[in-house]
Motif scaffolding. Structure first.
Motif, short mmCIF file in Angstrom:
data_model
loop_
_atom_site.label_atom_id
_atom_site.label_comp_id
_atom_site.label_asym_id
_atom_site.label_seq_id
_atom_site.Cartn_x
_atom_site.Cartn_y
_atom_site.Cartn_z
N THR A 10 0.16 -2.78 -3.17
CA THR A 10 -0.34 -4.11 -2.79
C THR A 10 -0.19 -5.09 -3.95
O THR A 10 0.29 -6.23 -3.75
CB THR A 10 -1.83 -4.01 -2.39
N LYS A 11 -0.57 -4.68 -5.14
CA LYS A 11 -0.50 -5.55 -6.31
C LYS A 11 0.93 -5.95 -6.60
O LYS A 11 1.21 -7.11 -6.95
CB LYS A 11 -1.11 -4.83 -7.51
N ASN A 13 3.39 -6.32 -4.50
CA ASN A 13 3.83 -7.33 -3.52
C ASN A 13 3.30 -8.72 -3.88
O ASN A 13 4.01 -9.71 -3.73
CB ASN A 13 3.37 -6.93 -2.12
N PHE A 14 2.07 -8.78 -4.35
CA PHE A 14 1.52 -10.08 -4.75
C PHE A 14 2.19 -10.60 -6.02
O PHE A 14 2.35 -11.82 -6.19
CB PHE A 14 0.00 -9.99 -4.97
N TRP A 17 5.03 -13.00 -5.61
CA TRP A 17 4.76 -14.41 -5.26
C TRP A 17 5.09 -15.35 -6.41
O TRP A 17 5.31 -16.53 -6.19
CB TRP A 17 3.29 -14.57 -4.88
N GLN A 105 1.45 -1.61 2.02
CA GLN A 105 2.06 -2.77 2.67
C GLN A 105 1.08 -3.40 3.67
O GLN A 105 0.97 -4.64 3.75
CB GLN A 105 3.35 -2.35 3.42
N THR A 107 -2.20 -3.27 3.58
CA THR A 107 -3.27 -3.93 2.82
C THR A 107 -2.79 -5.29 2.32
O THR A 107 -3.53 -6.29 2.38
CB THR A 107 -3.70 -3.06 1.64
N TYR A 108 -1.56 -5.33 1.83
CA TYR A 108 -0.98 -6.60 1.39
C TYR A 108 -0.91 -7.60 2.54
O TYR A 108 -1.26 -8.78 2.39
CB TYR A 108 0.41 -6.37 0.82
N ALA A 112 -2.83 -11.07 2.39
CA ALA A 112 -1.99 -12.28 2.38
C ALA A 112 -2.31 -13.18 3.56
O ALA A 112 -2.36 -14.41 3.43
CB ALA A 112 -0.51 -11.88 2.40
#
Length: 297
Positions: A10-11, A13-14, A17, A105, A107-108, A112
């Motif tokens: 999750t981290k 994927n962020f 950004w 994924q 959780t992301y 998001a």
């Protein structure tokens, strides 16, 4: 499945950004959309020289199904690259199993989506901030929109039952939750089709999901089947149960005197459908063919 591994995916994927033009464009378009949609309420308040409660613009704007539909479609930009294949994906798949990776994924996706909708709420409040107060009571603007019928003329769903059976912050929280559940369902449908059929099928599934909700409304049914006004109530009830978009619309619920779904029933239906989509996604990821070619670009 270990929480630390889920959090790591999750981290990461962020972290993507940072300086990502697609993310910037998504939130800029969301702000423009909020400005355009809530401008009707602001102009109405200025015309009558009245104030608004801080979250009323959000309530009146996103109490409408078309506004919910438009805001949810912008998530196509945010999640266009699902299931988020990146240079780091092989690294994670060597150390964790596919289900744990997909949990990260998911959780992301949930976080998001929550951030995106919170941004919409804040943006809508900022648009009308100069004419607003923060007290938890409906404003003169809301009373004029609801009791005079002026809301229908300017396409703002300020219904009397909303004013009489709720307070602004309570109503805002309910609408926010309905939008969150609707958009999560849409995105998890997209994830499922991405895993089973590819990214093009995922995009098509979102448009089909949205088109189904857009077309399934009482006025469309009345026009197609030429229903008399006496049967419009039955059509309204049927649409309220069958259409996810109408279930995400606040005033399309039973507040004690009709056969529309109650809020808790809508929450349960959305939760079950989201859980089903995620369960099917967990099964689909077993046979997903990861293609890492060109991920560095």
């Amino acid at each position: 499945m270990k929480p630390k591994q889920i959090f790591a995916v999750t981290k990461y994927n962020f972290r993507r950004w940072h300086k990502n033009p697609r993310i910037v464009i998504t939130f800029c378009l969301a702000f423009v959309l909020c400005f355009l949609l809530s401008d009707k309420a602001v102009k109405f308040a200025k015309e009558y020289d009245t104030t608004m409660q801080l979250v009323e613009a959000f309530v009146w704007t996103f109490g409408d199904s078309n506004s919910i539909l438009l805001s949810s479609l912008l998530l196509l930009l945010l999640f266009a690259d699902m299931p988020f294949i990146s240079p780091a994906t092989p690294f994670y798949l060597m150390r964790i199993d596919r289900k744990t990776w997909l949990m990260g994924q998911a959780t992301y996706i949930a976080l998001a989506t929550l951030i995106y909708l919170a941004f919409i709420l804040i943006s809508t409040s900022l648009v009308c901030m100069r004419q607003s107060f923060v007290g938890d009571m409906w404003s003169e603007t809301a009373a004029i929109l609801g009791y005079s019928g002026a809301g229908q003329k300017v396409a703002l769903p300020a219904l009397v039952k909303t004013l009489e059976m709720s307070r602004p912050y309570e109503c805002m929280a309910t609408i926010f939750l309905l939008m969150l559940l609707y958009t999560l369902l849409m995105v998890f449908v997209m994830l499922l089709f991405n895993l089973k059929k590819g990214q093009l099928a995922g995009i098509v599934s979102v448009f089909a999901f949205s088109l189904f909700g857009f077309l399934l409304n009482p006025q469309t049914i009345k026009a197609i089947f030429k229903l008399p006004d006496a049967l419009m109530y039955k059509a309204n009830v049927a649409v309220g149960w069958l259409s996810p978009l109408n279930q995400a619309t606040y005033h399309m619920h039973n507040f004690g005197y009709d056969l529309l779904p109650r809020l808790w029933q809508t929450y349960l239906i959305f939760a079950m459908l989201i859980a089903l989509c995620f369960f099917l996604s967990l099964r689909a990821v077993r046979n997903y063919n990861f293609n890492f070619g060109g991920t560095e670009a």
